[in-house]
Write a protein that holds these residues in place. Structure first.
Motif, mmCIF file in Angstrom:
data_model
loop_
_atom_site.group_PDB
_atom_site.id
_atom_site.type_symbol
_atom_site.label_atom_id
_atom_site.label_comp_id
_atom_site.label_asym_id
_atom_site.label_seq_id
_atom_site.Cartn_x
_atom_site.Cartn_y
_atom_site.Cartn_z
ATOM 1 N N PRO A 160 0.873 -1.042 0.017
ATOM 2 C CA PRO A 160 -0.001 -0.012 0.045
ATOM 3 C C PRO A 160 1.065 1.178 0.053
ATOM 4 O O PRO A 160 1.976 0.970 0.633
ATOM 5 C CB PRO A 160 -0.872 -0.178 1.314
ATOM 6 C CG PRO A 160 0.027 -1.007 2.096
ATOM 7 C CD PRO A 160 0.659 -1.919 1.187
ATOM 8 N N VAL A 161 0.274 2.299 -0.491
ATOM 9 C CA VAL A 161 1.189 3.583 -0.589
ATOM 10 C C VAL A 161 0.179 4.827 -0.406
ATOM 11 O O VAL A 161 -1.112 4.739 -0.811
ATOM 12 C CB VAL A 161 1.960 3.703 -2.179
ATOM 13 C CG1 VAL A 161 0.664 3.693 -3.051
ATOM 14 C CG2 VAL A 161 2.693 5.030 -2.049
ATOM 15 N N SER A 162 0.422 5.702 0.351
ATOM 16 C CA SER A 162 -0.386 7.082 0.430
ATOM 17 C C SER A 162 0.674 8.210 0.500
ATOM 18 O O SER A 162 1.644 8.129 1.162
ATOM 19 C CB SER A 162 -1.312 6.654 1.756
ATOM 20 O OG SER A 162 -1.968 7.735 2.063
ATOM 21 N N ALA A 163 0.053 9.394 -0.397
ATOM 22 C CA ALA A 163 0.953 10.401 -0.191
ATOM 23 C C ALA A 163 2.445 10.327 -0.451
ATOM 24 O O ALA A 163 3.341 11.039 0.033
ATOM 25 C CB ALA A 163 0.832 11.239 1.062
ATOM 26 N N GLY A 164 2.598 9.407 -1.723
ATOM 27 C CA GLY A 164 4.148 8.930 -1.810
ATOM 28 C C GLY A 164 4.858 8.225 -0.796
ATOM 29 O O GLY A 164 6.144 8.060 -1.181
ATOM 30 N N ARG A 165 4.094 7.609 0.011
ATOM 31 C CA ARG A 165 4.929 6.903 1.211
ATOM 32 C C ARG A 165 4.511 5.443 1.182
ATOM 33 O O ARG A 165 3.057 5.446 1.058
ATOM 34 C CB ARG A 165 4.995 7.631 2.404
ATOM 35 C CG ARG A 165 5.582 8.796 2.283
ATOM 36 C CD ARG A 165 7.236 8.949 2.059
ATOM 37 N NE ARG A 165 7.732 10.163 2.270
ATOM 38 C CZ ARG A 165 8.010 10.897 1.083
ATOM 39 N NH1 ARG A 165 7.538 10.658 0.034
ATOM 40 N NH2 ARG A 165 8.547 11.992 1.488
ATOM 41 N N ARG A 166 5.188 4.522 1.587
ATOM 42 C CA ARG A 166 4.629 3.200 1.646
ATOM 43 C C ARG A 166 3.790 2.797 2.986
ATOM 44 O O ARG A 166 4.497 3.731 4.061
ATOM 45 C CB ARG A 166 5.656 2.266 1.715
ATOM 46 C CG ARG A 166 5.477 0.654 1.780
ATOM 47 C CD ARG A 166 6.554 -0.292 1.482
ATOM 48 N NE ARG A 166 6.355 -1.484 1.997
ATOM 49 C CZ ARG A 166 7.325 -2.527 1.731
ATOM 50 N NH1 ARG A 166 8.291 -2.550 0.993
ATOM 51 N NH2 ARG A 166 6.990 -3.664 2.249
ATOM 52 N N THR A 167 2.833 2.173 3.336
ATOM 53 C CA THR A 167 1.945 2.542 4.390
ATOM 54 C C THR A 167 1.796 1.021 4.992
ATOM 55 O O THR A 167 1.088 0.879 6.039
ATOM 56 C CB THR A 167 0.826 3.252 4.175
ATOM 57 O OG1 THR A 167 0.035 2.719 3.099
ATOM 58 C CG2 THR A 167 1.006 4.592 3.889
ATOM 59 N N GLY A 168 2.594 0.121 4.725
ATOM 60 C CA GLY A 168 2.145 -1.252 4.942
ATOM 61 C C GLY A 168 2.957 -2.374 4.629
ATOM 62 O O GLY A 168 4.129 -1.929 3.876
ATOM 63 N N GLU A 169 3.003 -3.439 4.766
ATOM 64 C CA GLU A 169 3.860 -4.594 4.484
ATOM 65 C C GLU A 169 3.553 -5.125 2.939
ATOM 66 O O GLU A 169 2.545 -5.003 2.528
ATOM 67 C CB GLU A 169 3.656 -5.868 5.156
ATOM 68 C CG GLU A 169 3.964 -5.662 6.863
ATOM 69 C CD GLU A 169 5.419 -5.310 6.941
ATOM 70 O OE1 GLU A 169 6.405 -6.007 6.202
ATOM 71 O OE2 GLU A 169 5.960 -4.345 7.729
ATOM 72 N N ALA A 170 4.466 -5.386 2.306
ATOM 73 C CA ALA A 170 4.334 -6.152 0.936
ATOM 74 C C ALA A 170 3.805 -7.553 0.936
ATOM 75 O O ALA A 170 4.135 -8.348 1.728
ATOM 76 C CB ALA A 170 5.818 -6.199 0.372
#
Length: 204
Positions: A160-170
């Motif tokens: 997951p990604v939000s505002a250009g940053r990763r926000t969770g596990e792959a």
């Protein structure tokens, strides 16, 4: 590269010159953006207002550049986006046009980064020691897929990604034993197509 509204397409030439061609799909009109040696990999902003590309025109490595457009015609000179001690490859705009994902090549290391389309410092997206290449945004811009793992045995991964940053596990979404590369999302984001090491197309 096709704009999100389907009205413009951009591609690079590698015959006599490394130029970019921007075509208005509706009218058939074309404009040429003069390129330089090793200018390549154009990616259109979803609204067709610009395209980003890779170039070594500063002679210090391959960086990202952005070319503004107006009605599929160049609107001013291109602007350099990155200035890092590494080469960059395969830029991809987020669906809202605010972010650009790409992978960085530093010696034998390859990892995914994201930066604002307006410029500024990039942030690393991939977070492990394995190779990470070929980013691909989901249609809603909330997930990023890429090919990760040892060279020759990549798996398509999604985070997951939000505002250009990763926000969770792959999450790995392809099985082991397939060298999974360049992925493309279905329009509704429910499926992915990719190319395996045997150069076959696969849909999951």
């Amino acid at each position: 590269s096709l704009s999100r509204d389907g009205r413009s397409v951009c591609y690079s030439t590698e015959h006599s010159f490394h130029d970019f061609i921007v075509r208005n799909v509706e009218t058939g009109g074309e404009s040429t953006v003069p390129g330089q040696d090793f200018d390549s990999m154009p990616a259109l902003c979803p609204d067709g207002s610009s395209f980003v590309f890779t170039s070594d025109r500063q002679g210090a490595g391959i960086d990202l550049w952005i070319q503004p457009l107006k009605d599929a015609v160049p609107d001013g000179p291109p602007r350099r986006l990155t200035d890092v001690p590494a080469d960059v490859s395969h830029p991809a705009f987020s669906p809202d046009g605010h972010w650009i994902a790409y992978y960085r090549i530093l010696e034998q290391k390859r990892d995914i980064w994201i930066m604002a389309a307006s410029g500024g410092p990039p942030a690393r997206f991939s977070d492990d020691a394995q190779e990470a290449i070929l980013p691909s945004w989901s249609p809603d811009g909330r997930r990023l897929a890429w090919a990760g793992g040892p060279s020759g045995s990549h798996r398509i991964r999604i985070a997951p990604v939000s505002a250009g940053r990763r926000t969770g596990e792959a999450e790995n979404v392809t099985p082991e034993g397939i060298d999974a590369l360049g992925s493309a999302w279905s329009p509704d984001g429910s499926r992915l197509a990719f190319v395996d090491g045997g150069r076959d197309a696969v849909l999951i």
